[in-house]
Scaffold this motif. Structure first.
Motif, PDB file in Angstrom:
ATOM      1  N   ALA A 118      50.117  47.459  37.820  1.00  0.00           N
ATOM      2  CA  ALA A 118      49.175  46.496  38.471  1.00  0.00           C
ATOM      3  C   ALA A 118      47.847  46.800  37.977  1.00  0.00           C
ATOM      4  O   ALA A 118      47.146  47.790  38.426  1.00  0.00           O
ATOM      5  CB  ALA A 118      49.438  46.280  39.707  1.00  0.00           C
ATOM      6  N   PRO A 119      46.780  46.085  37.494  1.00  0.00           N
ATOM      7  CA  PRO A 119      45.454  46.220  37.088  1.00  0.00           C
ATOM      8  C   PRO A 119      44.429  45.769  38.297  1.00  0.00           C
ATOM      9  O   PRO A 119      44.624  44.843  38.897  1.00  0.00           O
ATOM     10  CB  PRO A 119      45.192  45.263  36.078  1.00  0.00           C
ATOM     11  CG  PRO A 119      46.168  44.055  35.885  1.00  0.00           C
ATOM     12  CD  PRO A 119      47.317  44.711  36.796  1.00  0.00           C
ATOM     13  N   VAL A 120      43.832  46.808  38.507  1.00  0.00           N
ATOM     14  CA  VAL A 120      42.580  46.556  39.500  1.00  0.00           C
ATOM     15  C   VAL A 120      41.304  47.012  39.004  1.00  0.00           C
ATOM     16  O   VAL A 120      41.001  47.859  38.162  1.00  0.00           O
ATOM     17  CB  VAL A 120      43.117  47.509  40.657  1.00  0.00           C
ATOM     18  CG1 VAL A 120      41.900  47.390  41.879  1.00  0.00           C
ATOM     19  CG2 VAL A 120      44.390  47.224  41.361  1.00  0.00           C
ATOM     20  N   MET A 121      40.416  45.930  39.326  1.00  0.00           N
ATOM     21  CA  MET A 121      38.819  46.185  38.841  1.00  0.00           C
ATOM     22  C   MET A 121      38.153  46.923  39.729  1.00  0.00           C
ATOM     23  O   MET A 121      37.870  45.976  40.971  1.00  0.00           O
ATOM     24  CB  MET A 121      38.366  44.879  38.287  1.00  0.00           C
ATOM     25  CG  MET A 121      37.324  45.220  37.416  1.00  0.00           C
ATOM     26  SD  MET A 121      36.360  43.749  36.591  1.00  0.00           S
ATOM     27  CE  MET A 121      35.600  42.999  37.993  1.00  0.00           C
ATOM     28  N   ILE A 122      37.399  47.674  39.518  1.00  0.00           N
ATOM     29  CA  ILE A 122      36.273  48.269  40.690  1.00  0.00           C
ATOM     30  C   ILE A 122      35.000  48.393  39.720  1.00  0.00           C
ATOM     31  O   ILE A 122      34.718  48.572  38.870  1.00  0.00           O
ATOM     32  CB  ILE A 122      36.623  49.568  40.959  1.00  0.00           C
ATOM     33  CG1 ILE A 122      35.839  50.202  42.059  1.00  0.00           C
ATOM     34  CG2 ILE A 122      36.568  50.572  39.680  1.00  0.00           C
ATOM     35  CD1 ILE A 122      36.684  51.678  42.713  1.00  0.00           C
TER      36      ILE A 122
END
Length: 767
Positions: A590-594
């Motif tokens: 799962a890709p998450v952007m911060i």
């Protein structure tokens, strides 16, 4: 009670079993409260009671175990690593030569003399000399490690090796002086061979780790951290001659000192601008890609880059209060809180080593005691010392985990070579083992998902063609040094738009520029400032709001009081970002952007690349907390970043991945480094990690099969020591073949050359 912390860079670590030995030694030291050992970064952090224990005792513990304490200076540490490699190569040369001579003597004995036993005193003494010379020459450090481990009741691979080596030595001496029937030469040969094999195994691990460090070193700036301190208390507006400044180490600066920072230089300290105006790139600290205009009275952050003008800065924070120091402290804390990973091989060895030692002793006692007690039974009559010695020595030889010890390093060599050919540097075995379990990848926005450089994303024409908007904007910005001006000029060059130089030019810091081009009076800058200058922006208001809603910086272009167009400047996403996100989803990550950017900008970028989960408005020192929160929720997290502000988060993550084009401190904090700025390497690294872990398990099964079956057979006392050695060599050969045969059959050269190109196709996971 006076709690204190100590942190040391360690030399001589080769596997996580070493890390486990160090941890146990400190845990058994009175006064030590907590200890964390990082194999990936080759360091130990100890919390202790300074009233009961001093740093001298802490350092002596490491040295007693046979490890060295490296200089904290990066350049000196690198030089020490080089010396370690040279020393390891010297040991291997000596031990290898001794092993070859021993083989030659054995072949001479068998093929020329036609006997399996020496039958000649000179040959016995020659092999005795080789055994003693190898064990107490190049192998002396192993004996020291084993002794000090035993002294602390730590059973590790060094203890097992020395048990086998001394058993061979003692058996040979007994054959030479007490029991004439003992195979003297073969007993001594065992001592030579297992010592040489262990030195080879440690050299393999060391060369892999050092070559990784060399690649990291090539990415880092090794120049001294210096600043240009102004002498004589130069006041704002005073002349800026270089003669009134001196180069000093940043560590010498004190609060109140004044430093001059020229265009293109990093700002060395936190401070306040006294004189000068400039645009400053603070992306390494804040994550914002658009430079911030600075004028007298504004604060600047150490580590950010001065883009355009010269600044005179008064130091406001040094030592523990400085931004970079706070980041370093956060990294250390993150490492301390990050649980260590025990390699698969070392989990096996944890129980295997004491097990082998127990079986060896039990086998000897069995053949000495049982026949004596059970006289006339199936085991013979009377104590059988020779058979007991054969059994004990064969158990120790076949039980010595040479192939087990090499299983992980060889898989690391193989995987590291494949990774290097794809522009990926895998810095530790942890990266191979853990990556397969990662289910979430947190991607920093600026410089990771995006290119990290301002560029024109859209041109809106109001009263003329788009090319005319760019031509006028470029003409007005021709003499400007602002990074946003560079984006406009680059756009003009890409579109082939020609423009004249302005006849008049005036820059208004933080707002825009005025320029005269022939009869036209051009304003280029923030819409609000253009409106203040008398231009009517009403007609463009809808487009201004729309573009800002997409996270762009909007530049308004007005000619003779009329708005002719808008230029939207943003941080474009990387060419492979969307494809990489899709690949992550396909493999179940799962890709998450911060990002520290606002929610509006973050959502626009996330939508462009297909990321559904976004963390926006995250302050630099909060990124690590967000990673820890995900881990507390049971997620295995990899973090990809490139800035100073990403470093604590990279360290906290289960796997930290740094973009090689990023900052030094981010690269040093990571487990994996992507050479260049290709984001797709993160997924390549995941696939390589899974493939290499599979190969590690295959190696371990093969090695353990040899060891397990061999130990069981050796307890009978019928396995001759030389056959035990042959079996051990065979187990290593099988591991080697399994690691590299596939590559060799396909015509690939196994490599540990980490100076690889990054623009290569994805890895073949069936390799």
């Amino acid at each position: 009670m006076s709690p204190a912390d100590a942190q040391y860079d360690i030399g001589g670590m080769s596997c996580s079993f070493c890390a486990e030995s160090i941890r146990k030694a400190y845990e058994r030291t009175e006064g030590v409260e907590e200890v964390n050992v990082s194999l990936a970064h080759e360091e130990v952090r100890v919390r202790y009671d300074s009233g009961a224990l001093g740093e001298v005792e802490l350092k002596d513990t490491l040295r007693d175990l046979g490890y060295t304490i490296r200089d904290p200076d990066k350049q000196k540490r690198f030089e020490e690593q080089q010396r370690e490699v040279e020393e390891a190569a010297r040991r291997l040369t000596l031990a290898g030569a001794a092993a070859l001579v021993t083989v030659g003597l054995m072949l001479f004995m068998i093929l020329v003399r036609g006997t399996f036993e020496s039958g000649a005193l000179w040959m016995d003494l020659a092999t005795l000399s080789l055994a003693v010379g190898t064990m107490f020459g190049p192998g002396r450090y192993i004996a020291a490690k084993a002794y000090n481990s035993l002294r602390r009741r730590i059973f590790n691979q060094h203890v097992l090796l020395e048990a086998g080596a001394f058993a061979g030595l003692i058996g040979g001496v007994l054959g030479l002086f007490v029991f004439p029937g003992f195979p003297t030469v073969h007993f001594f040969a065992v001592s030579v061979f297992i010592t040489a094999y262990h030195i080879l195994s440690e050299y393999t691990s060391l060369i892999v780790r050092t070559r990784a460090s060399r690649a990291v070193q090539g990415l880092l700036d090794l120049r001294p951290d210096t600043a240009r301190r102004v002498r004589g208390g130069e006041e704002s507006g005073a002349p800026r001659a270089d003669s009134d400044a001196e180069e000093v180490e940043v560590t010498e600066l004190e609060t109140g000192d004044r430093v001059r920072v020229k265009p293109g230089e990093s700002i060395p300290v936190d401070g306040t601008v006294l004189d000068g105006e400039s645009a400053v790139d603070e992306s390494v600290a804040t994550g914002e890609s658009v430079p911030v205009d600075k004028a007298p009275g504004d604060e600047v952050i150490g580590g950010s880059v001065n883009d355009t003008g010269t600044l005179l800065v008064e130091v406001t924070a040094t030592g523990d209060d400085a931004f970079l120091t706070r980041v370093t402290r956060q990294i250390e804390e993150a490492r301390a809180m990050k649980p260590g990973v025990v390699q698969l091989a070392d989990r096996v060895l944890k129980y295997f080593v004491p097990g082998v030692l127990t079986v060896a002793v039990a086998s000897f006692l069995f053949w000495v005691l049982v026949p004596a007690v059970w006289s006339g039974g199936p085991f013979g009559t009377g104590p059988n010392v020779q058979r007991g010695a054969f059994a004990a020595l064969a158990v120790l030889v076949l039980g010595y985990p040479c192939a087990l010890g090499m299983a992980t390093p060889l898989a690391l060599v193989r995987g590291g070579g494949i990774a290097a050919n794809r522009g990926i540097l895998m810095r530790s075995g942890d990266a191979f083992q853990i990556f397969r379990d990662v289910d979430t990848v947190v991607l920093d926005k600026t410089g990771t998902v995006t290119k990290g450089e301002p560029a024109v994303e859209e041109v809106v024409a109001v009263e003329c063609a788009a090319s005319d908007v760019i031509r006028r904007a470029a003409a007005a910005e021709a003499f400007s040094e602002h990074p946003l001006a560079d984006a406009v000029l680059d756009c003009a060059a890409e579109r082939g738009v020609e423009f004249p130089d302005p006849d008049e030019f005036d820059s208004v810091t933080g707002k825009g520029v005025r320029a005269g081009v022939g009869e036209e009076r051009i304003l280029v800058g923030k819409p609000e400032w253009v409106a203040e200058e008398g231009a009517d922006t009403t007609a463009a208001r809808g487009d201004i709001d729309r573009l800002r809603g997409r996270g762009y910086t909007v530049v308004c272009v007005a000619v003779n009081g009329s708005v002719v167009g808008l230029v939207a400047i943003g941080d474009p996403v990387k060419d492979d970002a969307a494809e990489t996100v899709e690949r992550m989803k396909r493999v179940g990550i799962a890709p998450v952007m911060i990002t520290g950017d606002n929610q509006r900008t973050a959502d626009a970028v996330a939508e462009a690349v297909g990321i559904d989960r976004v963390m926006a408005d995250v302050l630099p020192d909060e990124k690590r907390d967000e990673i820890r929160r995900l881990q507390d929720d049971g997620e295995r997290v990899a973090m990809v970043g490139d800035g100073i502000n990403d470093a604590p988060a990279l360290t906290q993550a289960d796997i930290g991945i740094a973009i090689g084009a990023g900052t030094d401190i981010a690269i040093e904090s990571a487990d994996i480094v992507l050479m260049g700025d290709r984001l797709g390497g993160a997924v390549d690294a995941y696939e390589i990690g899974k493939s290499s872990y599979r190969k590690t398990k295959q190696n371990l099964i093969a090695a353990f099969s040899f060891n397990g079956i061999g130990v069981a057979a050796a307890t009978t006392g019928l396995v001759h020591p030389v056959f035990a050695m042959i079996a051990m060599v065979l187990s290593v050969s099988v591991v080697l073949a399994n690691s590299f045969a596939g590559q060799l059959l396909r015509g690939e050269r196994p490599t540990t050359d980490f100076a690889a190109e990054s623009n290569v196709p994805p890895v073949d996971t069936d390799a």
